[in-house]
Design an enzyme around this catalytic site. Sequence first.
Site, mmCIF file in Angstrom:
data_model
loop_
_atom_site.group_PDB
_atom_site.id
_atom_site.type_symbol
_atom_site.label_atom_id
_atom_site.label_comp_id
_atom_site.label_asym_id
_atom_site.label_seq_id
_atom_site.Cartn_x
_atom_site.Cartn_y
_atom_site.Cartn_z
ATOM 1 N N ARG A 172 19.613 40.818 9.169
ATOM 2 C CA ARG A 172 18.206 40.446 8.539
ATOM 3 C C ARG A 172 18.060 38.939 8.416
ATOM 4 O O ARG A 172 18.986 38.423 8.046
ATOM 5 C CB ARG A 172 18.080 41.043 7.163
ATOM 6 N N TYR A 200 9.941 34.357 -0.185
ATOM 7 C CA TYR A 200 10.845 35.375 -0.229
ATOM 8 C C TYR A 200 12.127 35.443 0.438
ATOM 9 O O TYR A 200 12.140 35.295 1.743
ATOM 10 C CB TYR A 200 10.148 36.834 -0.237
ATOM 11 N N ASP A 239 12.385 41.612 6.613
ATOM 12 C CA ASP A 239 11.706 42.294 5.625
ATOM 13 C C ASP A 239 10.291 41.217 5.190
ATOM 14 O O ASP A 239 10.503 40.263 4.916
ATOM 15 C CB ASP A 239 12.463 42.082 4.320
ATOM 16 N N HIS A 255 8.331 42.307 2.728
ATOM 17 C CA HIS A 255 8.330 42.342 1.158
ATOM 18 C C HIS A 255 6.820 42.633 0.981
ATOM 19 O O HIS A 255 6.434 42.041 0.035
ATOM 20 C CB HIS A 255 9.154 41.310 0.599
ATOM 21 N N GLU A 284 10.631 45.728 7.689
ATOM 22 C CA GLU A 284 10.898 46.620 6.424
ATOM 23 C C GLU A 284 9.384 46.143 5.365
ATOM 24 O O GLU A 284 9.081 44.914 5.588
ATOM 25 C CB GLU A 284 12.151 45.901 5.791
ATOM 26 N N GLU A 309 12.166 51.110 -0.448
ATOM 27 C CA GLU A 309 13.138 50.756 -1.548
ATOM 28 C C GLU A 309 12.596 50.822 -2.973
ATOM 29 O O GLU A 309 13.215 51.077 -3.888
ATOM 30 C CB GLU A 309 13.668 49.309 -1.479
ATOM 31 N N ARG A 352 14.332 53.872 3.018
ATOM 32 C CA ARG A 352 15.294 53.091 2.335
ATOM 33 C C ARG A 352 15.555 53.308 1.169
ATOM 34 O O ARG A 352 16.413 52.930 0.272
ATOM 35 C CB ARG A 352 14.765 51.545 2.250
ATOM 36 N N GLU A 397 22.116 48.336 3.885
ATOM 37 C CA GLU A 397 21.974 46.950 3.722
ATOM 38 C C GLU A 397 23.137 46.531 2.823
ATOM 39 O O GLU A 397 23.585 47.280 1.951
ATOM 40 C CB GLU A 397 20.789 46.926 2.774
ATOM 41 N N TRP A 438 4.434 40.643 -4.556
ATOM 42 C CA TRP A 438 5.759 39.957 -4.174
ATOM 43 C C TRP A 438 6.775 40.545 -3.628
ATOM 44 O O TRP A 438 6.673 41.882 -3.516
ATOM 45 C CB TRP A 438 6.352 39.580 -5.678
HETATM 46 C C1 CS2 Z 1 14.819 43.206 -0.914
HETATM 47 C C2 CS2 Z 1 15.418 43.133 -2.169
HETATM 48 O O1 CS2 Z 1 17.094 43.423 -0.293
HETATM 49 C C3 CS2 Z 1 15.798 43.531 0.155
HETATM 50 O O2 CS2 Z 1 15.282 44.277 0.890
HETATM 51 O O3 CS2 Z 1 13.688 43.675 -0.714
HETATM 52 O O4 CS2 Z 1 16.094 42.025 -2.559
HETATM 53 C C4 CS2 Z 1 14.351 43.426 -3.618
HETATM 54 O O5 CS2 Z 1 13.514 42.211 -3.523
HETATM 55 C C5 CS2 Z 1 15.255 43.554 -4.834
HETATM 56 O O6 CS2 Z 1 16.166 44.600 -4.764
HETATM 57 C C6 CS2 Z 1 14.244 44.000 -5.853
HETATM 58 O O7 CS2 Z 1 15.106 44.321 -7.031
HETATM 59 MG MG MG Z 2 13.346 44.856 1.086
#
Ligand code: CS2
Ligand code: MG
Length: 402
Positions: free
Chosen positions: A147, A159, A210, A212, A236, A262, A283, A339, A402
């Site tokens: 990634r 991020y 990602d 996010h 993602e 996630e 995910r 991951e 975020w």
């Molecule tokens: C992220 C995470 O790994 C990922 O894909 O999106 O780091 C996420 O921000 C954290 O797990 C939030 O707790």
């Molecule tokens: Mg993520």
Amino acid sequence: MKIERIQTIVTCPGRNFVTVKITTDEGVVGLGDATLNGRELSVKSYLEDHLFPCLIGRDPRNIEDIWQYLYRGAYWRRGPVTMTAIAAIDMALWDIKGKLAGMPVYQLLGGKSRNGLMVYGHANGRDHAEAVEAVQKHIEEGYKAIRVQSGVPGLAKTYGVGKTKGHYEPAEKGLPPEEPWDTSLYLRHTPELFRKVREAVGFEPHLLHDAHHRLTPIEAGRLGKELEPYSLFWIEDATPAENQEAFRLIRQHTTTPLAIGEVFNSIWDCKDLISEQLVDYIRSTIVHAGGITHVRRIADFAAMYQVRTGFHGATDLSPVCMAAAVNFGMWVPNFGIQELMPHSPLTDEVFPHNYRYEDGYLVMDDVPGLGVDINEELAAKYPYERAYLPVARLADGAMWNW
Ligand code: CS2
Ligand code: MG
């Protein structure tokens, strides 16, 4: 056989983790991860104040009935706190069942479908050059999938990128830090990042990214389209999916594969995304989506639509969840990728585990249960410390995702 004792263990060996420990009247112990990043103590309270009293004396072998009792029986269904609490108990019960059977949990699920789980690591750079360097380092370490996240020129913090080279940990001690966000800067620089990475390392490693939850659907469509020449494994969390329909618009504009889930906690969060084939990878992982019992249902449903698993595996998922994910991934027929964001050596010491990284894959031995333990004495030395994920604001001060 009865559940005799059930407790939570909260520890902060660098970051917070909540663990459920169930002990049977015959002395068999099962562990479950109950960590919900930034909201840890709500899950602890849900477990201790509301679930544990209902579980003492029940037969731990009746995993399905206990799951249904905690889900249907609650009246108030779903939600991250509820589903994380149920997940932790479910994991611990599968761990116990495996130990009773003398088999790894993947054997109970149906046995091995593969020898190891292909993982993706995180290559983060404060700028493009540093990101390219981090990708090269991962290739040297054997990663087949990487990634890539980079700082965005003009944004003080982005991020997925740490303050220091290489290291990234999303939660921070104290109150939530505030980070700036600007979608147009991000969209200007991200295709350029992947052009440079492909130029440096070629097309063999799988590359992932990602977003996010930062983009609107049409912005996500544009990013996907502009990244097509660099052949990504996935984008993602391109846009938030409270409205599952949002993904129809993205799909109309790009063939870059999409991953999401996630933050989902139930099959209902992804039912339409899967059945309409609006995503390629799901995910949602064991700790936040109701445990092995529920995630198995999601995976089987996804298999009907050729959607594969791509479980979340950031550092806030404890080694207990990772052990469950490795068992699950050894079995699940529609596995895609896992991951891997390695835990600190101290976390690994608090949670000794059997799974390990080997040349781009996570593998485990034939050990009973989940293959993970907790060193309670060591855990007790690191009490809970308040920590939060950051929040994002636009240039005019307004809140963003975020
Ligand atoms: C992220 C995470 O790994 C990922 O894909 O999106 O780091 C996420 O921000 C954290 O797990 C939030 O707790
Ligand atoms: Mg993520």
